[in-house]
Design an enzyme around this catalytic site. Structure first.
Site, PDB file in Angstrom:
ATOM      1  N   ASP A  62     -13.121   2.672  -0.248  1.00 32.95           N
ATOM      2  CA  ASP A  62     -12.023   3.107   0.619  1.00 32.95           C
ATOM      3  C   ASP A  62     -11.365   1.950   1.378  1.00 32.95           C
ATOM      4  OD1 ASP A  62     -11.936   6.121   0.510  1.00 32.95           O
ATOM      5  OD2 ASP A  62     -14.066   5.852   0.963  1.00 32.95           O
ATOM      6  N   GLU A  67      -6.232   0.605   7.886  1.00 28.55           N
ATOM      7  CA  GLU A  67      -5.977   1.090   9.229  1.00 28.55           C
ATOM      8  C   GLU A  67      -7.272   1.469   9.965  1.00 28.55           C
ATOM      9  OE1 GLU A  67      -2.731   3.923  10.697  1.00 28.55           O
ATOM     10  OE2 GLU A  67      -4.259   5.246   9.879  1.00 28.55           O
ATOM     11  N   ASP A  68      -8.310   1.828   9.205  1.00 29.58           N
ATOM     12  CA  ASP A  68      -9.504   2.374   9.858  1.00 29.58           C
ATOM     13  C   ASP A  68     -10.442   1.350  10.503  1.00 29.58           C
ATOM     14  OD1 ASP A  68      -8.862   5.105   9.505  1.00 29.58           O
ATOM     15  OD2 ASP A  68      -9.257   4.841   7.375  1.00 29.58           O
ATOM     16  N   ARG A  87     -18.207   3.127   4.663  1.00 24.22           N
ATOM     17  CA  ARG A  87     -17.058   2.337   5.083  1.00 24.22           C
ATOM     18  C   ARG A  87     -17.382   1.370   6.211  1.00 24.22           C
ATOM     19  NH1 ARG A  87     -11.401   4.928   5.651  1.00 24.22           N
ATOM     20  NH2 ARG A  87     -11.087   2.684   5.398  1.00 24.22           N
ATOM     21  N   ARG A 135     -15.406  11.217  12.526  1.00 25.76           N
ATOM     22  CA  ARG A 135     -15.573   9.765  12.411  1.00 25.76           C
ATOM     23  C   ARG A 135     -15.595   9.045  13.767  1.00 25.76           C
ATOM     24  NH1 ARG A 135     -13.627   8.356   7.185  1.00 25.76           N
ATOM     25  NH2 ARG A 135     -14.304  10.052   5.817  1.00 25.76           N
ATOM     26  N   HIS A 165      -8.377  12.749  10.243  1.00 30.13           N
ATOM     27  CA  HIS A 165      -8.018  11.808  11.299  1.00 30.13           C
ATOM     28  C   HIS A 165      -6.826  12.347  12.103  1.00 30.13           C
ATOM     29  CE1 HIS A 165      -9.781   8.425   8.657  1.00 30.13           C
ATOM     30  NE2 HIS A 165     -10.485   8.408   9.775  1.00 30.13           N
ATOM     31  N   CYS A 252      -2.569   4.971   6.712  1.00 26.91           N
ATOM     32  CA  CYS A 252      -3.903   4.409   6.449  1.00 26.91           C
ATOM     33  C   CYS A 252      -3.844   3.107   5.671  1.00 26.91           C
ATOM     34  CB  CYS A 252      -4.742   5.367   5.614  1.00 26.91           C
ATOM     35  SG  CYS A 252      -4.417   7.082   5.858  1.00 26.91           S
TER      36      CYS A 252
HETATM   37  C1  CIR Z   1     -11.866   8.219   4.017  1.00 25.28           C
HETATM   38  O1  CIR Z   1     -12.325   9.362   3.906  1.00 25.28           O
HETATM   39  O2  CIR Z   1     -12.239   7.449   4.891  1.00 25.28           O
HETATM   40  C2  CIR Z   1     -10.831   7.766   3.026  1.00 25.28           C
HETATM   41  N1  CIR Z   1     -11.077   8.387   1.765  1.00 25.28           N
HETATM   42  C3  CIR Z   1      -9.439   8.084   3.520  1.00 25.28           C
HETATM   43  C4  CIR Z   1      -9.082   7.335   4.777  1.00 25.28           C
HETATM   44  C5  CIR Z   1      -7.739   7.677   5.279  1.00 25.28           C
HETATM   45  N2  CIR Z   1      -7.417   6.890   6.420  1.00 25.28           N
HETATM   46  C6  CIR Z   1      -6.737   7.328   7.451  1.00 25.28           C
HETATM   47  O3  CIR Z   1      -6.399   8.511   7.536  1.00 25.28           O
HETATM   48  N3  CIR Z   1      -6.485   6.447   8.394  1.00 25.28           N
END
Ligand code: CIR
Length: 257
Positions: A62, A67-68, A87, A135, A165, A252
């Site tokens: 991922d 962004e995460d 992650r 998260r 999110h 993201c």
């Molecule tokens: C996740 O579940 O972490 C990834 N498959 C998708 C992340 C999406 N990111 C976001 O909304 N900022």
């Protein structure tokens, strides 16, 4: 707000193993994901930002969702502590790049037991709304707001019930305009903004990004596109359908600052 820089990371072939809540959509097709990523970078360049493109990290499926693992404000950067185990290591991978842009005293960290994903953070001027989600936990939000306040910025918690999110369902377009869907339509937190309601059948389209006066809208959400154009924005449309298969969207896929 004016953005000068954007950081993105190329998707790896492992993107097909990304976390998903929608396995019925099928796995992302790598070749198509690369094409969509090329188009995304091109759209960003058209918005007048310099784009830093990081190489794919196959060990983190991922990791194109940059962004995460970090949140960047006008005062400094916060390396997060991503809430999904698969992650979490992305935070170490992104930090050296963040340090190219910020001095040591401007780089802060969210630490265990606090967890926080950048996708839960929505910047509205100098205020940051933070979703409390699967998260992002209470301690992560506490640390985040403490860091913000040290910089003269502010933050507030928004509890989430349905979406992954915060920015899955609500996105700020600047100028007081906010795209809202589902559980966010009636949240008191957003009562002061000009809310544009995204219909349920186009909910994924709520994840648009404002970049220097242009709004990038995902392909295939005509009601959202028209609503954004009716607000007077120039728009660019980018297909993110391969990323949607693993719950990812336009916001993201980049860090904008
Ligand atoms: C996740 O579940 O972490 C990834 N498959 C998708 C992340 C999406 N990111 C976001 O909304 N900022």
């Amino acid at each position: 707000t004016k953005f000068e820089n954007v950081i993105v990371r190329r998707p790896g072939k492992s993107l097909c193993d990304g976390i998903t809540s929608a396995p019925e959509l099928g796995q992302p097709i790598y070749e198509r994901a690369i094409e969509e990523h090329d188009d995304y970078i091109e759209a960003l360049k058209q918005c007048g930002v310099a784009v830093t493109v990081l190489p794919a990290l196959e060990e983190f499926p991922d990791s194109c969702f940059v962004e995460d693992p970090a949140v960047i404000t006008r005062c400094g950067a916060i390396i997060t502590n991503p809430g999904a185990d698969s992650r979490n290591g992305e935070k170490e991978a992104i930090e050296p790049t963040i340090r190219l842009f910020f001095d040591d005293d401007k780089v802060k960290h969210i630490v265990a037991p606090g967890t926080l994903d950048g996708g839960d953070v929505m910047m509205v001027g100098d205020h940051f709304f933070v979703g409390r989600s699967a998260r992002t936990n209470e301690e992560g939000i506490r640390q985040f707001i403490e860091i913000l306040e040290g910089w003269g910025l502010s933050g507030s918690e928004v509890p989430l019930e349905e979406v992954l999110h915060l920015k899955t369902g609500v996105n700020y377009l600047e100028d007081g305009n906010m795209l809202v869907s589902g559980e966010f339509i009636d949240k008191p937190d957003f009562a002061a903004y000009n809310k544009v309601v995204v219909p349920e059948d186009e909910a994924y389209g709520a994840n648009c990004i404002w970049v220097n006066g242009t709004v990038i809208v995902p392909e295939g959400y005509p009601t959202v596109l028209k609503a954004v154009q009716d607000l007077g924005y120039k728009t660019l449309v980018v297909d993110t359908s391969e990323y949607r298969k693993v719950d990812g969207g336009l916001s993201c896929l980049s860090l904008r600052f």
